[in-house]
Motif scaffolding. Structure first.
Motif, PDB file in Angstrom:
ATOM      1  N   UNK A 262      49.617  80.050  13.997  1.00  0.00           N
ATOM      2  CA  UNK A 262      50.361  79.291  12.983  1.00  0.00           C
ATOM      3  C   UNK A 262      51.429  80.150  12.326  1.00  0.00           C
ATOM      4  N   UNK A 263      51.090  81.390  12.036  1.00  0.00           N
ATOM      5  CA  UNK A 263      52.052  82.284  11.396  1.00  0.00           C
ATOM      6  C   UNK A 263      53.240  82.552  12.311  1.00  0.00           C
ATOM      7  N   UNK A 264      52.958  82.730  13.603  1.00  0.00           N
ATOM      8  CA  UNK A 264      54.042  82.967  14.561  1.00  0.00           C
ATOM      9  C   UNK A 264      54.957  81.753  14.632  1.00  0.00           C
ATOM     10  N   UNK A 265      54.345  80.565  14.699  1.00  0.00           N
ATOM     11  CA  UNK A 265      55.144  79.329  14.742  1.00  0.00           C
ATOM     12  C   UNK A 265      56.013  79.206  13.499  1.00  0.00           C
ATOM     13  N   UNK A 266      55.433  79.513  12.341  1.00  0.00           N
ATOM     14  CA  UNK A 266      56.197  79.416  11.092  1.00  0.00           C
ATOM     15  C   UNK A 266      57.368  80.397  11.079  1.00  0.00           C
ATOM     16  N   UNK A 267      57.126  81.609  11.567  1.00  0.00           N
ATOM     17  CA  UNK A 267      58.191  82.620  11.581  1.00  0.00           C
ATOM     18  C   UNK A 267      59.317  82.196  12.524  1.00  0.00           C
TER      19      UNK A 267
END
Length: 218
Positions: free
Chosen positions: A189-194
């Motif tokens: 999720x963090x990668x997608x958000x970044x």
């Protein structure tokens, strides 16, 4: 961007705003796909863990209940033989529950090779317990309650307790796997958000550049 100077103002605006809209659409599509992938991973993880945890609970309950039912059957006097059908029904139900739960463990944890060995051990113990149970019941039917209890205590009871021990260990492993997969899902999720943030910034930058180009071309 010389060709922009030769376009009517209306087309220039349509061109610039169209590119901006296209970038915005790309960001939206990427975000939706990323969210769906993450949600699917979380759902799969939860379904597998819940199914496995429920199956482990069934195995542990059935193993505990079988110990109680078997000791009752062995010590049951002839004067209370009318209770035997009910006890046998409970025993058969527990046996079926364990077999079904073991199959559920194989299915729900098929993508976790690190615990397949322990699941197979439980399956082997369940299979072995069937032969031990039949031997105890046969001795009881032959009128040797004392021998049946000794056979139960030295064999069948030990196997059932080992099943409970292995099931408890498996439950701990599954709990740890769930935590690891949850952390991995959060990282995704963090990668997608970044990436979404980076693409959004890029889209805004391109939009500003295009707007400036169109303005200079007017």
């Amino acid at each position: 961007m010389k060709f922009l100077r030769n376009l009517p103002i209306r087309l220039k605006l349509i061109f610039s705003h169209g590119l901006i809209a296209l970038m915005a659409l790309s960001v939206a599509i990427f975000g939706i796909v990323g969210i769906q992938m993450s949600a699917y991973r979380m759902q799969t993880m939860q379904e597998g863990s819940l199914a496995a945890t429920e199956a482990i609970g069934d195995v542990m309950y059935a193993a505990a209940d079988l110990q109680l039912v078997m000791t009752t059957i062995i010590s049951l006097p002839a004067s209370k033989a009318d209770r035997l059908p009910g006890l046998e029904a409970s025993m058969n139900s527990d046996v079926a529950t364990m077999a079904s739960a073991a199959q559920s463990l194989y299915t729900s944890m098929a993508d976790q090779p690190e615990i397949q060995g322990l699941i197979e051990d439980i399956g082997t113990l369940i299979a072995t317990s069937g032969d031990q149970r039949n031997a105890v019941l046969e001795m009881k039917d032959n009128g040797d309650a004392s021998g049946a209890y000794m056979l139960y205590d030295s064999g069948y009871s030990v196997t059932l307790k080992q099943i409970q021990t292995d099931a408890a260990e498996l439950k701990t492993h599954i709990h740890n796997i769930s935590i690891e997969e949850y952390n991995a899902a959060l990282a995704t999720n963090n990668i997608v958000n970044i990436v979404m943030l980076a693409v959004t910034i890029l889209a805004l930058a391109i939009g500003v550049v295009l707007a400036a180009q169109v303005s200079n071309a007017v």
